[in-house]
Design an enzyme around this catalytic site. Structure first.
Site, PDB file in Angstrom:
ATOM      1  N   TRP A  27      25.290  -6.597  10.166  1.00  0.00           N
ATOM      2  CA  TRP A  27      26.534  -6.558  10.928  1.00  0.00           C
ATOM      3  C   TRP A  27      26.817  -5.180  11.496  1.00  0.00           C
ATOM      4  O   TRP A  27      27.252  -5.050  12.648  1.00  0.00           O
ATOM      5  CB  TRP A  27      27.707  -7.061  10.082  1.00  0.00           C
ATOM      6  CG  TRP A  27      27.661  -8.552   9.945  1.00  0.00           C
ATOM      7  CD1 TRP A  27      27.464  -9.259   8.796  1.00  0.00           C
ATOM      8  CD2 TRP A  27      27.760  -9.522  10.995  1.00  0.00           C
ATOM      9  NE1 TRP A  27      27.443 -10.599   9.080  1.00  0.00           N
ATOM     10  CE2 TRP A  27      27.627 -10.799  10.404  1.00  0.00           C
ATOM     11  CE3 TRP A  27      27.953  -9.438  12.376  1.00  0.00           C
ATOM     12  CZ2 TRP A  27      27.674 -11.980  11.152  1.00  0.00           C
ATOM     13  CZ3 TRP A  27      28.008 -10.615  13.115  1.00  0.00           C
ATOM     14  CH2 TRP A  27      27.869 -11.859  12.505  1.00  0.00           C
TER      15      TRP A  27
ATOM     16  N   ASP B 294      34.802  -2.852   8.608  1.00  0.00           N
ATOM     17  CA  ASP B 294      34.691  -4.298   8.785  1.00  0.00           C
ATOM     18  C   ASP B 294      34.708  -4.920   7.385  1.00  0.00           C
ATOM     19  O   ASP B 294      33.754  -4.770   6.622  1.00  0.00           O
ATOM     20  CB  ASP B 294      33.388  -4.638   9.516  1.00  0.00           C
ATOM     21  CG  ASP B 294      33.190  -6.146   9.712  1.00  0.00           C
ATOM     22  OD1 ASP B 294      33.983  -6.928   9.161  1.00  0.00           O
ATOM     23  OD2 ASP B 294      32.237  -6.520  10.431  1.00  0.00           O
TER      24      ASP B 294
ATOM     25  N   LYS C 223      36.149 -16.178   6.388  1.00  0.00           N
ATOM     26  CA  LYS C 223      35.385 -16.004   5.150  1.00  0.00           C
ATOM     27  C   LYS C 223      36.316 -16.108   3.951  1.00  0.00           C
ATOM     28  O   LYS C 223      36.126 -16.926   3.075  1.00  0.00           O
ATOM     29  CB  LYS C 223      34.673 -14.642   5.129  1.00  0.00           C
ATOM     30  CG  LYS C 223      33.949 -14.244   6.413  1.00  0.00           C
ATOM     31  CD  LYS C 223      32.725 -15.056   6.695  1.00  0.00           C
ATOM     32  CE  LYS C 223      32.101 -14.865   8.074  1.00  0.00           C
ATOM     33  NZ  LYS C 223      31.711 -13.544   8.474  1.00  0.00           N
TER      34      LYS C 223
END
Ligand SMILES: *Cc1c(COP(=O)(O)O)cnc(C)c1O
Length: 365
Positions: free
Chosen positions: A102, A177, A201
């Site tokens: 990511w 993040d 999530k």
């Protein structure tokens, strides 16, 4: 009706109590005769839902008053562009700490809007750990230092909070993040300039993106920044400059209430530690399963593991599915298996997985 144990990385399992309440309120929210989906976002009913969700999120994370909470859209991938559009103009450059799939993506996107400096890159080591801050090669004047504190795909979680004050660089804002571990453990928000993530999530349905941003970082957007993504405008309009993802925010609000009823973030962290320990202990004690991440950096939320005999992968997935354990296939870039065990995954679900894994090994190992 029977529910499976869902180990999806996202969109992911939600607390059953939340789904039941949403179902009960689907046609008629609190006697107003309509669904939350059908409400004007400017009406008093929705405004109450919106404000309460914001307040509960603030309370759960003890977010200080000098931070704004923004409910946006575009996902964490959208924020990979929106963050530099809003922040990088301060000095023209930013530092990126690359610890997995990511953060690789985030840095590539940011290059469109300014200069990036790679402060850390663990790709050559296969993304198995997080180097201590003393080893980060920070540039002279970055607008921010970007981190991904839980790398969902490779299963690497920071074993420390990236508090740059400890290496004498407290003046540089840290961006994090936290898509896949927000609300899974207490954090000290004041150590960050900006925290963001997608909701799907550990918070609620897809479509909602949260941004927690310190006041002084707002108001520096590049001229090309789309109006709807300018933090100043979003903040000035209480995240209602354009129509927010109202239903996702409503369900997120129910999840926040559920989390408070569990005892909040500190209580859920204790459960998360116990769940992760059970699963990693099973992997480590086994001759068939293997996790390669440095122990200190193993994610409590996303547990990738490999079968030493890859020829057994399909049998593992098929038999797991038959046992009501689904979405265990690893990300295509990593292979193997991955069990995501977010807040809403019960200890019972993890225990069922571990029992299955032991039984599978006895039969095939
Ligand atoms: C899932 C995930 C993303 C992507 O989020 P989208 O909502 O699909 O944009 C980004 N970063 C991390 C850490 C993630 O887990």
């Amino acid at each position: 009706m029977s529910r499976v144990f869902n180990f999806s990385a996202g969109p992911a399992v939600l607390p059953e109590a939340v789904l039941r309440q949403a179902a009960e309120e689907m046609l008629d929210w609190h006697g107003c005769g309509m669904s939350v989906m059908e409400m004007s976002h400017r009406g008093k009913e929705y405004m109450a839902i919106h404000d309460e969700a914001l307040a509960d999120f603030r309370e759960l994370l003890a977010i200080p008053d000098n931070y704004q909470v923004l409910f946006m859209q575009g996902g964490a991938i959208g924020e990979n562009a929106i963050i530099p559009l809003n922040l990088i103009g301060r000095t023209g450059s930013a530092d990126y700490v690359i610890t997995g799939t990511w953060s690789v993506k985030s840095e590539k996107e940011a290059r469109k809007y300014g200069k990036t400096n790679i402060a850390v890159d663990t790709s050559t080591g296969g993304f198995l750990d997080v180097p201590p801050m003393a080893e980060w090669r920070l540039s002279a004047a970055p607008s921010y230092v970007f981190t991904c504190t839980n790398e969902t795909i490779v299963g690497v979680e920071y074993p420390f909070e990236p508090d740059l004050g400890r290496i004498g660089r407290g003046d540089v804002p840290v961006v994090a993040d936290m898509s896949s571990h927000i609300l899974s453990r207490p954090i000290d928000v004041s150590k960050y300039g900006l925290i963001f993530g997608g909701a799907q999530k550990n918070i609620g349905p897809a479509g909602l993106t949260f941004v927690i941003v310190r006041d002084d970082l707002i108001g520096h957007a590049l001229p090309a920044c789309p109006t709807a993504f300018d933090y100043q405008l979003v903040a000035d309009n209480d995240s209602m400059y354009n129509t927010p993802p109202t239903y996702s925010i409503y369900v997120a609000g129910l999840v926040f209430k559920w989390l408070k009823a569990q005892g909040g973030v500190a209580a859920i962290e204790r459960q998360n530690i116990a769940k992760a320990r059970l699963l990693y202990d099973c992997i480590d004690a086994s001759g068939l399963y293997e996790n390669r991440v440095a122990k200190a950096c193993r994610s409590r939320m996303n547990v990738p593991f490999f079968l030493r005999d890859e020829a057994l992968n399909q049998a593992f997935l098929d038999e797991a599915k038959a046992a009501g354990l689904v979405q265990l296939k690893g990300h295509k870039t990593v292979g193997g298996m991955r069990a995501s065990i977010y807040n809403a995954m019960s200890m019972e679900g993890v225990a069922a997985l571990v029992d299955f894994m032991k039984d599978f090994e006895r039969r095939h190992g």
